[in-house]
Design a protein around this motif. Structure first.
Motif, short mmCIF file in Angstrom:
data_model
loop_
_atom_site.label_atom_id
_atom_site.label_comp_id
_atom_site.label_asym_id
_atom_site.label_seq_id
_atom_site.Cartn_x
_atom_site.Cartn_y
_atom_site.Cartn_z
N LEU A 21 0.83 -1.21 0.00
CA LEU A 21 0.00 0.00 0.00
C LEU A 21 0.86 1.26 0.00
CD1 LEU A 21 -2.93 -0.82 2.44
CD2 LEU A 21 -3.06 -0.42 -0.02
N ASN A 22 1.97 1.22 0.71
CA ASN A 22 2.88 2.36 0.74
C ASN A 22 3.44 2.64 -0.65
OD1 ASN A 22 4.63 4.38 1.93
ND2 ASN A 22 6.27 2.94 1.54
N THR A 25 0.14 3.75 -2.97
CA THR A 25 -0.75 4.84 -2.56
C THR A 25 -0.05 5.91 -1.73
OG1 THR A 25 -1.43 3.71 -0.54
CG2 THR A 25 -2.74 3.29 -2.51
#
Length: 66
Positions: A21-22, A25
């Motif tokens: 996710l890092n 996003t």
């Protein structure tokens, strides 16, 4: 021992998902992006954590409770 494998597997799963996710996003959660050793290899480390988590879950399923 089974519960320990499940807990470690869950933590690896969460860190792997947070690492991905890092990357996609720009959320700044998890430990993968905070380790300077992994600069440039964050996606690979996150995928490795996901694979490790599934292996730990499989190992936990193979063990007897207790």
């Amino acid at each position: 021992m089974k519960q320990l494998l499940e807990i470690v597997g869950f933590l690896a799963l969460v860190q792997g998902v947070l690492g991905l996710l890092n990357e996609f996003t720009d959320l700044h959660w998890g430990l993968v992006q905070k380790l300077g050793l992994l600069d440039g290899y964050e996606i690979y480390a996150s995928v490795a954590l996901l694979v490790l988590s599934f292996a730990l879950f499989a190992a936990a399923e193979g063990r007897k409770p207790g």
